[in-house]
Design a protein around this motif. Structure first.
Motif, mmCIF file in Angstrom:
data_model
loop_
_atom_site.group_PDB
_atom_site.id
_atom_site.type_symbol
_atom_site.label_atom_id
_atom_site.label_comp_id
_atom_site.label_asym_id
_atom_site.label_seq_id
_atom_site.Cartn_x
_atom_site.Cartn_y
_atom_site.Cartn_z
ATOM 1 N N GLN A 13 10.138 2.224 10.520
ATOM 2 C CA GLN A 13 11.188 2.676 9.617
ATOM 3 C C GLN A 13 10.631 2.890 8.207
ATOM 4 N N PHE A 14 9.630 3.765 8.119
ATOM 5 C CA PHE A 14 9.074 4.130 6.819
ATOM 6 C C PHE A 14 10.049 4.996 6.032
ATOM 7 N N GLY A 15 10.901 5.685 6.776
ATOM 8 C CA GLY A 15 11.833 6.583 6.115
ATOM 9 C C GLY A 15 11.100 7.647 5.327
ATOM 10 N N LYS A 16 11.475 7.806 4.084
ATOM 11 C CA LYS A 16 10.936 8.891 3.282
ATOM 12 C C LYS A 16 9.478 8.654 2.885
ATOM 13 N N LYS A 17 9.060 7.387 2.894
ATOM 14 C CA LYS A 17 7.661 7.077 2.593
ATOM 15 C C LYS A 17 6.741 7.595 3.689
ATOM 16 N N GLY A 18 7.296 7.722 4.895
ATOM 17 C CA GLY A 18 6.473 8.140 6.023
ATOM 18 C C GLY A 18 6.053 9.587 5.996
ATOM 19 N N ALA A 19 6.646 10.392 5.112
ATOM 20 C CA ALA A 19 6.302 11.813 5.074
ATOM 21 C C ALA A 19 4.823 12.018 4.774
ATOM 22 N N GLU A 20 4.242 11.166 3.935
ATOM 23 C CA GLU A 20 2.820 11.326 3.603
ATOM 24 C C GLU A 20 1.931 11.064 4.812
ATOM 25 N N LEU A 21 2.326 10.102 5.646
ATOM 26 C CA LEU A 21 1.570 9.871 6.878
ATOM 27 C C LEU A 21 1.783 11.000 7.874
ATOM 28 N N LEU A 22 2.992 11.498 7.942
ATOM 29 C CA LEU A 22 3.274 12.604 8.859
ATOM 30 C C LEU A 22 2.494 13.860 8.491
ATOM 31 N N GLU A 23 2.142 14.015 7.227
ATOM 32 C CA GLU A 23 1.404 15.192 6.781
ATOM 33 C C GLU A 23 0.032 15.302 7.424
ATOM 34 N N VAL A 24 -0.558 14.187 7.835
ATOM 35 C CA VAL A 24 -1.890 14.239 8.453
ATOM 36 C C VAL A 24 -1.802 14.502 9.952
ATOM 37 N N CYS A 25 -0.579 14.581 10.497
ATOM 38 C CA CYS A 25 -0.396 14.770 11.935
ATOM 39 C C CYS A 25 -0.461 16.246 12.313
ATOM 40 N N ASP A 26 -1.134 16.520 13.408
ATOM 41 C CA ASP A 26 -1.151 17.875 13.947
ATOM 42 C C ASP A 26 0.160 18.204 14.651
ATOM 43 N N VAL A 64 0.850 -1.193 0.000
ATOM 44 C CA VAL A 64 0.000 0.000 0.000
ATOM 45 C C VAL A 64 0.884 1.240 0.000
ATOM 46 N N THR A 65 0.363 2.304 -0.522
ATOM 47 C CA THR A 65 1.132 3.550 -0.597
ATOM 48 C C THR A 65 0.990 4.345 0.697
ATOM 49 N N GLY A 66 1.941 5.243 0.919
ATOM 50 C CA GLY A 66 1.836 6.139 2.055
ATOM 51 C C GLY A 66 0.594 7.001 1.973
ATOM 52 N N GLN A 67 0.219 7.384 0.759
ATOM 53 C CA GLN A 67 -0.968 8.206 0.565
ATOM 54 C C GLN A 67 -2.235 7.477 0.992
ATOM 55 N N MET A 68 -2.312 6.184 0.665
ATOM 56 C CA MET A 68 -3.490 5.401 1.044
ATOM 57 C C MET A 68 -3.602 5.288 2.560
ATOM 58 N N MET A 69 -2.463 5.061 3.230
ATOM 59 C CA MET A 69 -2.491 4.967 4.684
ATOM 60 C C MET A 69 -2.857 6.310 5.309
ATOM 61 N N ALA A 70 -2.377 7.385 4.709
ATOM 62 C CA ALA A 70 -2.719 8.717 5.208
ATOM 63 C C ALA A 70 -4.214 8.989 5.062
ATOM 64 N N GLU A 71 -4.798 8.561 3.945
ATOM 65 C CA GLU A 71 -6.233 8.751 3.727
ATOM 66 C C GLU A 71 -7.047 7.957 4.742
ATOM 67 N N LEU A 72 -6.603 6.726 5.034
ATOM 68 C CA LEU A 72 -7.301 5.915 6.028
ATOM 69 C C LEU A 72 -7.292 6.607 7.389
ATOM 70 N N VAL A 73 -6.138 7.098 7.810
ATOM 71 C CA VAL A 73 -6.042 7.787 9.100
ATOM 72 C C VAL A 73 -6.936 9.023 9.105
ATOM 73 N N GLY A 74 -6.953 9.752 7.981
ATOM 74 C CA GLY A 74 -7.813 10.930 7.892
ATOM 75 C C GLY A 74 -9.275 10.586 8.055
ATOM 76 N N HIS A 75 -9.709 9.489 7.460
ATOM 77 C CA HIS A 75 -11.106 9.054 7.605
ATOM 78 C C HIS A 75 -11.411 8.691 9.061
ATOM 79 N N ILE A 76 -10.502 7.984 9.702
ATOM 80 C CA ILE A 76 -10.729 7.610 11.101
ATOM 81 C C ILE A 76 -10.840 8.855 11.970
#
Length: 333
Positions: free
Chosen positions: A247-260, A220-232
């Protein structure tokens, strides 16, 4: 949108009342739960109100169940063998209430055909815990923060590590978790019931068991995981969601974007400092520079007595790490 009604009836009146009270307090399912101590009152209620989901003692006859008119029925059984012709699924009633509700939501989601729907209009606060440094107490800090916050509001912890060790740490053998949540999200979008079917509780904290296999995160992509978290965050009752990023490394940036806010455990040695600098350079060069202002660098305390499994929760809350996290939350609430 008003919650749908789930009714609970059992021959033991205390059982029905206690299960209904527990589920209403935990709010892990998208229903208002009503406990009934008399079958006649339940039947009368069903004649005037729509009951979306009915948990009913398996001793009640099929004829009496049909009179209630519930849309979906699950039997509360004490372990007896189900007749072959029985049309209703069963759950074993003498087990932990959160396990009962995971099984109930699993049956409901797989068979009701109902789409997901929004529960609340506000968004829960998303808090990330991430570091490019290894062995920095990242997960211990995230769990401590989750337990402390969960004393005052509903908190969900999600671990995105590929090998978390969570099952062994908790002494649990999970039948579902983040792997299932990601799969169903990719197939049908967000469904609150799917979340309720995999949520476990540890102390005061709700959590989703991590992926079963590391490959589940790779698919799954980082974007998909970020969208799931946003829905929750938008469509559940959780006031805070804690993301423990591996250890997502650079892939984790998309998930971090949804964090306050992002808490980043760091160390003082030169290798650790170099890793943090490289990650910040990546954020700048990849267009995620705004994330840097949301990162709070922290230095959780180390101590030699930490790490025994048998009293792990007590160590988190009442050891040095617990004291440190309390002070941190007062500073950055």
């Amino acid at each position: 949108m008003a919650k749908r009604v789930m009714a609970v009836y059992d021959e033991d009146p205390l059982y029905a009342e206690r299960l209904a009270e527990y589920v209403n307090q935990k709010e892990q399912v998208p229903f208002s739960v009503l406990g009934f101590t008399a079958l006649e009152r339940l039947t009368d209620y069903g004649a005037d109100h729509r009951i979306e989901l009915l948990l009913v003692d398996s001793s009640v006859s099929r004829e009496d169940i049909e009179k209630i008119g519930a849309a979906f029925v699950i039997l509360l059984a004490d372990g007896e063998v189900a007749p072959l012709e029985e049309p209703y699924p069963r759950v074993y009633k003498y087990q932990a209430a959160d396990r009962i509700m995971r099984e109930v939501m699993g049956f409901y989601c797989n068979n009701s055909g109902e789409p997901g729907y929004a529960m609340v209009s506000r968004s829960g606060r998303v808090m990330g815990v991430y570091s490019p440094i290894n062995r920095c107490l990242k997960t211990s800090f995230a769990l401590t923060m989750g337990q402390l916050l969960a004393r005052d509001l509903k908190v969900l912890y999600m671990n995105f590590e590929d090998c978390s060790g969570f099952g062994r740490l908790m002494g649990e053998e999970y039948k579902g978790g983040l792997s299932d949540l990601l799969y169903y999200y990719g197939q049908e979008g967000f469904h609150w019931g799917r979340l309720g079917a995999v949520v476990h509780t540890w102390g005061d904290l709700d959590y989703v068991p991590p992926v079963q296999y590391p490959e589940d995160l790779c698919q799954v992509t980082g974007q998909m995981m970020a969208e799931l978290v946003g829905h929750i965050a938008r469509e559940s009752t959780y006031g805070s969601i804690i993301l423990d990023l591996g250890q997502f490394g650079k892939k984790g940036a998309e998930l971090l974007e949804v964090c306050d806010v992002v808490y980043m455990p760091v160390k003082d040695d030169c290798v650790s400092a170099a890793k943090v600098e490289e990650f910040e350079e990546y954020l700048t060069s990849s267009g995620h520079e705004a994330l840097i202002s949301r990162i709070q660098k922290i230095k959780p305390p180390y101590h030699s007595s930490f790490g025994r499994r048998d009293n792990y929760l007590e160590q988190l809350l009442w050891g040095e790490l617990g004291d440190y996290t309390r002070q941190l939350l007062r500073k950055f609430p």
